[in-house]
Design a protein around this motif. Structure first.
Motif, short mmCIF file in Angstrom:
data_model
loop_
_atom_site.label_atom_id
_atom_site.label_comp_id
_atom_site.label_asym_id
_atom_site.label_seq_id
_atom_site.Cartn_x
_atom_site.Cartn_y
_atom_site.Cartn_z
N GLU A 75 0.83 -1.21 0.00
CA GLU A 75 0.00 0.00 0.00
C GLU A 75 0.87 1.27 0.00
OE1 GLU A 75 -3.23 -0.01 -0.66
OE2 GLU A 75 -2.96 -2.18 -0.80
N GLU A 76 1.96 1.23 0.73
CA GLU A 76 2.88 2.37 0.74
C GLU A 76 3.51 2.55 -0.64
OE1 GLU A 76 4.28 2.01 5.43
OE2 GLU A 76 5.45 1.02 3.86
N PHE A 77 3.76 1.43 -1.32
CA PHE A 77 4.36 1.49 -2.65
C PHE A 77 3.41 2.15 -3.65
CE2 PHE A 77 5.63 -0.48 -6.76
CZ PHE A 77 6.91 0.04 -6.83
N VAL A 78 2.13 1.84 -3.56
CA VAL A 78 1.14 2.47 -4.45
C VAL A 78 1.14 3.98 -4.22
CG1 VAL A 78 -1.32 2.68 -5.00
CG2 VAL A 78 -0.31 0.42 -4.65
N ARG A 79 1.14 4.40 -2.98
CA ARG A 79 1.17 5.83 -2.65
C ARG A 79 2.46 6.47 -3.16
NH1 ARG A 79 1.89 8.62 2.98
NH2 ARG A 79 1.24 10.71 2.43
N PHE A 80 3.58 5.76 -3.00
CA PHE A 80 4.88 6.23 -3.46
C PHE A 80 4.86 6.47 -4.97
CE2 PHE A 80 9.08 5.34 -5.20
CZ PHE A 80 9.90 6.14 -4.42
N ILE A 81 4.35 5.50 -5.72
CA ILE A 81 4.30 5.61 -7.19
C ILE A 81 3.36 6.74 -7.61
CG2 ILE A 81 3.60 4.43 -9.32
CD1 ILE A 81 6.30 3.52 -8.25
N GLN A 82 2.23 6.91 -6.93
CA GLN A 82 1.31 7.99 -7.25
C GLN A 82 1.99 9.35 -7.09
OE1 GLN A 82 -1.95 7.09 -4.62
NE2 GLN A 82 -3.14 6.14 -6.26
N GLN A 83 2.70 9.53 -6.01
CA GLN A 83 3.39 10.81 -5.78
C GLN A 83 4.54 10.99 -6.76
OE1 GLN A 83 4.54 11.31 -1.70
NE2 GLN A 83 2.46 11.10 -0.93
N LEU A 84 5.23 9.90 -7.05
CA LEU A 84 6.39 9.94 -7.93
C LEU A 84 6.01 10.33 -9.36
CD1 LEU A 84 9.47 9.17 -8.02
CD2 LEU A 84 8.71 6.95 -8.83
N THR A 85 4.88 9.83 -9.84
CA THR A 85 4.51 10.01 -11.24
C THR A 85 3.48 11.10 -11.48
OG1 THR A 85 2.84 8.26 -11.06
CG2 THR A 85 5.04 7.60 -11.81
N ALA A 86 3.07 11.82 -10.47
CA ALA A 86 2.03 12.84 -10.63
C ALA A 86 2.41 13.88 -11.68
CB ALA A 86 1.73 13.51 -9.30
N ASP A 87 3.61 14.42 -11.61
CA ASP A 87 4.05 15.44 -12.57
C ASP A 87 4.20 14.86 -13.97
OD1 ASP A 87 4.11 17.28 -10.53
OD2 ASP A 87 6.26 17.05 -10.16
N THR A 88 4.66 13.63 -14.05
CA THR A 88 4.86 12.98 -15.34
C THR A 88 3.54 12.85 -16.08
OG1 THR A 88 6.69 11.74 -14.40
CG2 THR A 88 5.77 10.92 -16.47
#
Length: 164
Positions: A89-102
């Protein structure tokens, strides 16, 4: 047809795709390590794989992955149980924050390609009437064909700009 409606919903569709994508990457690491969580090193490799896929599959410019320091900082923000590792679940949140600008940059590029380019093409079609040789050919083309050709040219230009 249902997929088209899902894409029009925007944020929900994107979150569903990110969850699906994140689960695939997480499962890949879990199967290799046999562990339930990702360490910093595994997370960094996962980020490199994510950005590799983004650059291969999404239209637009090349996206550089974040630095190790940026990943450490984001990992601290997403590590809710403070164990120094990232669970699913933390990984999903991490990826969401990581790729938001992309996703924002890619979405803007698609809007330009698929909405603005055909509109500009139709607005300029009439301007080509006075151009010798070219004007007659352009005027004989159906509007849909002309708009498609201009849109393809814009997409091609955007793609080649990302490779330079």
């Amino acid at each position: 047809m249902g997929q088209v409606f899902d894409k029009l919903r925007g944020k929900q569709w994107r979150e569903k795709q990110i969850k699906k994508f994140s689960d695939q990457i997480f499962d890949r690491f879990k199967s290799h390590t046999g562990r339930a969580n990702l360490t910093f090193e595994e997370l960094y490799i996962a980020v490199l794989l994510v950005y590799n896929d983004i650059n291969k599959r999404l239209p637009g410019p090349h996206f550089d992955p974040p630095s190790k320091d940026q990943i450490r900082s984001l990992m601290k923000d997403c590590d809710m149980n403070l164990d120094g590792e990232i669970d699913r679940e933390e990984f999903v949140r991490f990826i969401q924050q990581l790729t938001a600008d992309t996703f924002t940059v890619v979405s803007q590029g698609l809007i330009i390609s698929l909405v603005v380019a055909p509109t500009v093409a139709m607005a300029t079609k009439r301007a080509t009437e006075g151009v010798p040789a070219v004007g007659k050919v352009v005027q004989k083309l159906p509007n849909a064909v002309y708009a498609s050709l201009v849109t393809l040219a814009v997409v091609w230009f955007q793609t080649t700009q990302g490779e330079v």
